[in-house]
Scaffold this active site. Structure first.
Site, PDB file in Angstrom:
ATOM      1  CB  CYS A 186      -0.973  -0.079   1.188  1.00 51.84           C
ATOM      2  SG  CYS A 186      -2.457   0.897   0.967  1.00 51.84           S
TER       3      CYS A 186
ATOM      4  CG  HIS B 150      -3.284  -3.778   3.555  1.00 47.34           C
ATOM      5  ND1 HIS B 150      -2.342  -3.141   4.336  1.00 47.34           N
ATOM      6  CD2 HIS B 150      -3.949  -2.808   2.873  1.00 47.34           C
ATOM      7  CE1 HIS B 150      -2.447  -1.828   4.153  1.00 47.34           C
ATOM      8  NE2 HIS B 150      -3.402  -1.603   3.269  1.00 47.34           N
TER       9      HIS B 150
ATOM     10  CD  GLU C  74      -0.583  -5.763   5.973  1.00 49.05           C
ATOM     11  OE1 GLU C  74      -0.436  -6.288   4.849  1.00 49.05           O
ATOM     12  OE2 GLU C  74      -0.837  -4.550   6.133  1.00 49.05           O
TER      13      GLU C  74
END
Lengths: 221, 82
Positions: A86, A195, A197
């Site tokens: 990002c 994302h 994660e």
């Protein structure tokens, strides 16, 4: 495997990255951008998401000039593994480690939702374990995720297999050729708007495939 | 020495902010508006009085930070007496 998560003023996704990597048994170090830090062969450097420098001037523009980024550039140019998520992707583009730029979403709306990504190239160090899956579900949350590059650059990215991920369904931000993530020519640097994660222990878990892929690459090289 | 830098999108880059503003202007009665493109104006105050040196340095500032050459062009105007 050691992961080093760089923090800039305004980064806000570093905790999630640290949590996800620790839950996958990476040894994780945080690096405040102003500090001296020695990267080692085999490190994974992660530039996390957020709003570094408030997105002032352009997203990632000022973080790209941080002294930490000089170290990261040297590391990347030597083949070191660098992941920009990002805002991290925006920083990589501003720093010239990846071509093109991320601009305001075409709809001018902040988009926050899970998206299907088509894994375009399963031969990158980042995607090798996605070869059976081919489509992964990962959340996006961004206002400036529209990937833009001139036609010649886009053609080159496609021809070189540098497009890692493409939005499989509706393009959430108007990105050129629905590009969600790209690598550099050598493949050791990946920038992506979604994302991963946020999809390791949570949601689809598909983000785990990315981190396991890179760990496999690092241990086998 | 004062200078004004204008940073603007290259013509090939779509400007959603500009087109949103154009629609808004048209909606409130300015139907003659055909196009809006929005850039940035950056005012700088620098030490020194050598105008040529200033222009060169400001161009470097633009290349390094103030503009992203992938999507933006810039112009530099030195303000005040010639």
């Amino acid at each position: 495997m050691r992961a080093v998560v760089v923090e800039f003023p305004g980064s806000n996704c570093e905790d999630d990255v640290v949590y996800a990597l620790e839950s996958l048994a990476f040894e994780v170090k945080r690096w405040w951008h102003k500090d001296e830090f020695t990267l080692e062969n085999g490190d994974l450097v992660v530039l996390p998401g957020g709003f570094s420098y408030g997105d002032y001037l352009r997203c990632g523009a000022m973080a790209a000039l941080s002294p930490a980024m000089e170290t990261v550039k040297e590391f990347a140019n030597g083949g070191g593994l660098v992941l920009g998520i990002c805002n991290g992707f925006q920083i990589l583009c501003e720093a010239g480690l990846l071509p093109g730029v991320l601009i305001r979403n075409a709809t001018r709306r902040f988009v926050c939702k899970d998206v299907e990504l088509f894994v375009e190239n399963v031969e990158t160090p980042w995607t090798s374990l996605m070869d059976q899956k081919r489509e992964v579900l990962v959340p996006v949350a961004h206002g400036d995720g529209q990937y833009w590059a001139d036609e010649a650059t886009l053609d080159r990215l496609e021809a070189n297999g540098q497009v890692a991920f493409r939005y499989a369904g509706l393009n959430p931000n108007g990105a050129a050729r629905s590009i969600a993530g790209i690598t550099n020519e050598r493949g050791n640097v990946l920038g992506m708007m979604p994302h991963p994660e946020r999809a390791t222990t949570l949601r689809s878990g598909d983000g785990q495939l990315l981190f396991e892929s890179i760990r496999r690459f690092a241990t086998e090289s | 020495m004062k200078a004004r830098v204008r940073v603007f999108l290259k013509p090939s880059v779509f400007d959603p902010q500009g087109s949103t503003v154009a629609s808004a202007l048209q909606r409130v009665g300015f139907e003659e508006v055909q196009s809006v493109r929005i850039g940035k104006s950056i005012d700088l105050e620098l030490e020194g009085s050598d105008r040529d040196a200033a222009k060169t340095r400001i161009a470097s500032m633009c290349e390094k930070l103030l503009a992203n050459p992938v999507i933006e062009s810039y112009s530099i105007e030195l303000l005040g007496e010639a």
